[in-house]
Scaffold this active site. Structure first.
Site, short mmCIF file in Angstrom:
data_model
loop_
_atom_site.label_atom_id
_atom_site.label_comp_id
_atom_site.label_asym_id
_atom_site.label_seq_id
_atom_site.Cartn_x
_atom_site.Cartn_y
_atom_site.Cartn_z
N LEU A 1 -43.67 53.24 -60.35
CA LEU A 1 -42.65 52.79 -61.31
C LEU A 1 -41.38 53.64 -61.26
CD1 LEU A 1 -44.97 52.09 -64.39
CD2 LEU A 1 -44.24 50.52 -62.58
N GLU B 1 -36.94 53.49 -62.75
CA GLU B 1 -36.16 53.09 -63.92
C GLU B 1 -35.99 51.57 -64.04
OE1 GLU B 1 -34.83 54.41 -66.78
OE2 GLU B 1 -36.04 56.16 -66.28
N HIS C 1 -38.24 49.24 -63.34
CA HIS C 1 -39.43 48.75 -64.05
C HIS C 1 -39.36 49.15 -65.53
CE1 HIS C 1 -41.30 49.47 -59.90
NE2 HIS C 1 -41.50 48.18 -60.09
N GLN D 1 -49.82 38.74 -51.62
CA GLN D 1 -48.39 38.50 -51.39
C GLN D 1 -47.84 39.29 -50.21
OE1 GLN D 1 -47.44 40.02 -55.46
NE2 GLN D 1 -45.63 40.90 -54.49
N GLN E 1 -34.07 40.74 -62.14
CA GLN E 1 -33.14 39.92 -61.35
C GLN E 1 -33.03 40.41 -59.91
OE1 GLN E 1 -31.67 37.16 -62.02
NE2 GLN E 1 -30.21 37.08 -60.31
N ASP F 1 -35.24 40.65 -57.88
CA ASP F 1 -36.01 39.70 -57.08
C ASP F 1 -35.65 38.29 -57.55
OD1 ASP F 1 -38.01 41.50 -55.47
OD2 ASP F 1 -37.92 42.32 -57.49
N GLN G 1 -37.85 35.28 -56.67
CA GLN G 1 -39.11 35.36 -57.43
C GLN G 1 -38.91 34.84 -58.86
OE1 GLN G 1 -41.98 38.73 -57.10
NE2 GLN G 1 -41.02 39.42 -58.99
N SER H 1 -35.82 50.69 -56.15
CA SER H 1 -36.92 49.91 -55.58
C SER H 1 -38.02 50.87 -55.15
CB SER H 1 -36.42 49.13 -54.36
OG SER H 1 -37.52 48.67 -53.58
N ARG I 1 -39.70 50.57 -52.62
CA ARG I 1 -39.62 50.73 -51.16
C ARG I 1 -38.52 51.72 -50.75
NH1 ARG I 1 -41.54 45.09 -51.17
NH2 ARG I 1 -43.54 45.10 -50.06
P1 AMP Z 1 -42.51 45.30 -58.11
O1 AMP Z 1 -43.31 46.45 -58.63
O2 AMP Z 1 -41.61 45.67 -56.98
O3 AMP Z 1 -43.34 44.06 -57.86
O4 AMP Z 1 -41.52 44.90 -59.29
C1 AMP Z 1 -42.02 44.62 -60.57
C2 AMP Z 1 -40.91 44.04 -61.39
O5 AMP Z 1 -39.83 44.96 -61.48
C3 AMP Z 1 -40.33 42.75 -60.79
O6 AMP Z 1 -40.06 41.84 -61.83
C4 AMP Z 1 -39.06 43.24 -60.14
O7 AMP Z 1 -38.07 42.24 -60.05
C5 AMP Z 1 -38.64 44.32 -61.12
N1 AMP Z 1 -37.69 45.24 -60.51
C6 AMP Z 1 -37.83 45.88 -59.32
N2 AMP Z 1 -36.72 46.62 -59.06
C7 AMP Z 1 -35.88 46.43 -60.10
C8 AMP Z 1 -34.58 46.90 -60.43
N3 AMP Z 1 -33.91 47.72 -59.62
N4 AMP Z 1 -34.01 46.49 -61.59
C9 AMP Z 1 -34.69 45.65 -62.43
N5 AMP Z 1 -35.92 45.17 -62.18
C10 AMP Z 1 -36.50 45.55 -61.04
#
Ligand code: AMP
Length: 280
Positions: free
Chosen positions: A33, A35, A37, A61, A148, A150, A153, A185, A187
């Site tokens: 996680l 910021e 998230h 996925q 947003q 993603d 998604q 992210s 990643r």
């Molecule tokens: P993930 O853990 O990458 O599957 O992301 C979980 C959720 O966090 C998804 O709804 C993503 O779109 C969101 N998310 C990921 N990065 C960001 C970001 N930089 N800003 C806002 N939401 C994000």
């Protein structure tokens, strides 16, 4: 804060909470996680009485040659962040509980999923819709908050909720960025300093596009060409796509209508696949 692994226990608790009139907010994540998230947890807390954060690296996925095995898993640190941010429940199921032996049911959105990331990640959205519907059935959310960042998604999940009459509202939080503009992210953790420096060209190119639209450019070609050119100046960046699309349908734009269209970029920074987008 409660931590729950069992699907059955989570579902019983959620059914109980819902029948006692509590509004449930779900924030689905794959952990590690950051910021971005945590900003979604803040939104869920504003809108719901009980906030559930799911942490599950969803195997369905990921493609066979993707980063499922090396995806960062830091549960203890994640739990601490959720606790600090005021989540009520972290739901952290096992793969065996989510996909028991013989599992064979998948949900497929067939239109919005097809383009953009759907081209190079053919089963990705099928995995996302399947796991999200399962998470919705287990946690019974009134609202489910997604980022947003993603954008495709978000559009796919909104369509799934509408098409399948799922009694949950999809709430979208804005993309959270580091000070230099890079979208946060999980990643990004793969990137060395040098790779990150070059990956910054992605968010910079989005900014250039936005400035072009703000100063009157409406030609899709011109903006795509400028963005592609900017990305090509970074040696480690390989473009997967640069596309301007309708924010709801993900269909390619002919001419830019501000407020309706998004510029979406996916690129490799060496071995790391990154995506970002901006509303034009
Ligand atoms: P993930 O853990 O990458 O599957 O992301 C979980 C959720 O966090 C998804 O709804 C993503 O779109 C969101 N998310 C990921 N990065 C960001 C970001 N930089 N800003 C806002 N939401 C994000």
């Amino acid at each position: 804060m409660q931590t729950i692994q069992s699907v059955h226990e989570m579902q019983s608790l959620a059914i109980g909470m819902r029948s006692s009139g509590r509004l449930i907010g779900l924030v689905p994540t794959m952990g590690s996680l950051h910021e971005g998230h945590l900003s979604l947890i803040d939104i869920a807390k504003e809108r719901a009485d009980k906030v559930i954060v799911s942490i599950f690296v969803n195997p369905t996925q990921f493609g066979p040659s993707e980063d499922f095995d090396k995806y960062p898993r830091v549960l203890e640190a994640d739990l601490e962040k959720c606790r600090e941010r005021g989540a009520d429940i972290v739901f952290n199921p096992s793969i065996a509980d989510m996909y028991p032996d013989g599992y064979s049911t998948y949900v497929n959105e067939e239109h919005i999923s097809a383009g953009l990331c759907g081209v190079s990640r053919p089963n990705h959205f099928r995995g996302v819709t399947t796991v999200c519907l399962k998470l919705f059935n287990i946690t019974r959310p009134d609202i489910a908050v997604f980022g947003q960042k993603d954008a495709q998604q978000c559009a796919v999940l909104k369509k799934m909720v509408a098409d399948l009459n799922i009694p949950a509202e999809i709430v979208i939080g804005p993309t959270l960025r580091d000070e230099d503009g890079m979208a946060t992210s999980s990643r990004n953790e793969y990137l060395t300093g040098a790779q990150r420096g070059e990956a910054l060209s992605i968010s910079k190119s989005l900014k250039i596009a936005k400035e072009m639209v703000d100063s009157g450019t409406r030609s899709v070609d011109r903006i795509v060409a400028e963005v592609t050119h900017h990305l090509s100046l970074s040696r480690r960046i390989r473009v997967i796509y640069v596309q301007i699309v309708d924010r709801d349908t993900m269909e390619p734009a002919r001419e830019i209508e501000p407020g309706r269209h998004l510029l979406c970029v996916a690129a490799w920074a060496d071995q790391t696949r990154l995506i970002d987008n901006i509303e034009l």
